[in-house]
Design an enzyme around this catalytic site. Structure first.
Site, PDB file in Angstrom:
ATOM      1  N   ASP A 246      -3.143   1.023  -5.688  1.00 47.60           N
ATOM      2  CA  ASP A 246      -2.809   0.842  -4.271  1.00 47.60           C
ATOM      3  C   ASP A 246      -3.274   2.078  -3.511  1.00 47.60           C
ATOM      4  O   ASP A 246      -4.200   2.756  -3.963  1.00 47.60           O
ATOM      5  CB  ASP A 246      -1.304   0.579  -4.105  1.00 47.60           C
ATOM      6  CG  ASP A 246      -0.992  -0.274  -2.876  1.00 47.60           C
ATOM      7  OD1 ASP A 246      -1.323   0.163  -1.762  1.00 47.60           O
ATOM      8  OD2 ASP A 246      -0.432  -1.378  -3.028  1.00 47.60           O
ATOM      9  N   HIS A 269      -6.688   1.978  -2.840  1.00 47.52           N
ATOM     10  CA  HIS A 269      -6.888   1.402  -1.511  1.00 47.52           C
ATOM     11  C   HIS A 269      -7.206   2.456  -0.466  1.00 47.52           C
ATOM     12  O   HIS A 269      -7.133   2.185   0.728  1.00 47.52           O
ATOM     13  CB  HIS A 269      -5.650   0.602  -1.097  1.00 47.52           C
ATOM     14  CG  HIS A 269      -5.420  -0.626  -1.917  1.00 47.52           C
ATOM     15  ND1 HIS A 269      -4.357  -1.477  -1.698  1.00 47.52           N
ATOM     16  CD2 HIS A 269      -6.106  -1.140  -2.966  1.00 47.52           C
ATOM     17  CE1 HIS A 269      -4.397  -2.468  -2.592  1.00 47.52           C
ATOM     18  NE2 HIS A 269      -5.458  -2.279  -3.364  1.00 47.52           N
TER      19      HIS A 269
END
Length: 433
Positions: A246, A269
């Site tokens: 993430d 991310h």
């Protein structure tokens, strides 16, 4: 002349063991003080060492050492002299959910030289504490260091995530290491890996230094943010390597005066401000400086994401000196963010985004839209500066329709200006300031 009395053999044995233990303790203190000097610059000469082995810890990775860690912490926290809580090198300590709380009578160095490992089974957590593993709270002048490892053993949690298996209900999972209401906090020289969810969270803290951290989890692991910062101010992050599933860094509401430098990120991310304004909440973020970052194969690069319906602001933000390597969305502002199973309803209010600088950003992207500014109709993004940007499309499988180097930008309701050489050229829509 009286003859000398012979010391009984059992007493000789006890005397010998006492001398050996004293020598061992002196060696341990010397080693710990040496580590303190190299890690924190503190002299450490007057520190008292609290070794969790002396409080019943086995360090075999199988027996529960939670109570031993708790007892050692309470002893260190009660010390009038500067304390060192030591997790010895070469051993693995199984620890369940634990809250290490203050205030304490003196400063503490939490010296993790060995490994703290989480239980493999989710049943080790009760429902009321399933969102946390190790919590450290209400401490002033704490240093966490030592070069050791904090291992969340998160695989079983990832398998049971609704993001991995959509048939499962969505439930929270533990954050590996949480700092709450801490002032003058230093966390450095640690390995944090395979967290159940977020790896390290800084919440309601001030004057924080995070340095030389290695944070690692598979790129497919859900919600495993590297460093999460919320409601904290005067935070510095430097010299960190973050590979997760993430956000490498997620910067949430209440964060002010954050400086990030020399960070390597990927997979993951990217570095994200937000998401902000979810559930119609108010968000406030300001004075964020992201400088000297390299991103490898991340979903996003420099990102700001806000929900419709929120309020507040994200302002005075700088992303500069960044190198992108096969990043999908190198520069992105999204005021229409929606991470929901159902489509998000259109709403009029929004978190205002203003005074954002993207400067000296270069490298490659795997999508043609290298710059995306998707802003609110009612609260357009303003003061967006694009300076010295060079983002080229990375050729390869699935990208034959574009030549290498052909990138584009898209804008909605964004007021921007450019300076220097900017590739791709800013949006064709005439919305510049």
């Amino acid at each position: 002349m009286a003859s000398a009395k012979l010391v009984p053999f059992p007493l000789l044995v006890l005397l010998f063991l006492s001398i050996c233990n004293a020598a061992s303790s002196a060696s341990l203190v010397e080693e710990t003080n040496s580590s303190l000097k190299s890690s924190t610059g503190a002299p450490g000469a007057n520190s008292v060492v609290f070794n969790i082995n002396n409080y019943g810890a086995r360090g075999d990775g199988k027996h529960d050492d939670t109570q031993a860690l708790d007892k050692a912490w309470k002893a260190a926290c009660s010390s009038w002299r500067p304390a060192v809580l030591l997790v010895p090198k070469g051993k693995s300590y199984l620890v369940k959910f634990i809250a290490l709380s203050g205030p304490c009578k003196s400063s503490i160095v939490f010296m993790v030289k060995g490994t703290l490992v989480a239980p493999r089974s989710r049943s080790a957590w009760r429902e009321k504490n399933r969102r946390h593993w190790i919590v450290i709270q209400r401490i002033a002048g704490l240093t966490v260091t030592g070069g050791g490892t904090i291992n969340g053993k998160g695989k079983i949690w990832w398998k049971n995530s609704c993001k991995t298996n959509k048939a499962l209900p969505c439930k929270g999972a533990p954050t590996a290491l949480t700092f709450h209401l801490c002032n003058n906090l230093t966390v450095e020289n640690l390995k944090i890996l395979n967290s159940q969810q977020i790896h390290l969270s800084v919440e309601d803290c001030s004057n924080v230094q995070l340095a030389r951290l290695s944070i690692t989890a598979p790129g497919t692991s859900p919600n495993t943010d590297g460093i999460h910062i919320t409601h904290s101010r005067d935070v510095q992050v430097r010299d960190c390597l973050i590979k997760t599933g993430d956000d490498c860094m997620s910067i949430e509401s209440g964060t002010h005066n954050l400086h990030v430098t020399r960070v390597v990120c990927g997979p993951g991310h990217g570095i994200s401000i937000g998401s902000l304004g979810d559930d119609n909440s108010r968000a406030e973020v300001s004075r964020i400086y992201i400088d000297t970052v390299r991103l490898y194969g991340t979903t996003n690069g420099a990102r700001i994401k806000t929900w419709q319906g929120g309020s507040g602001y994200a302002k005075d933000i700088v992303f500069q000196n960044m190198i992108m390597d096969n990043v999908q969305n190198p520069i992105i502002i999204d005021q229409n963010y929606c991470d929901s199973a159902k489509p998000c309803k259109s709403q009029e209010s929004a978190v205002e985004v203003s005074n954002v600088v993207f400067k000296n950003i270069r490298g490659t992207t795997i999508s043609k839209d290298a710059i995306k500014l998707s802003c609110s109709k009612n609260f357009p993004c303003s003061g967006i500066a694009l300076q010295d940007i060079d983002l080229k499309l990375q050729g390869g499988k699935g990208l034959q329709f574009k030549k290498k180097g052909d990138t584009e930008s898209t804008c909605q309701n964004a007021k921007w200006r450019k300076s220097g050489n900017v590739v791709p050229l800013p949006c064709k829509s005439n919305e510049s300031e």
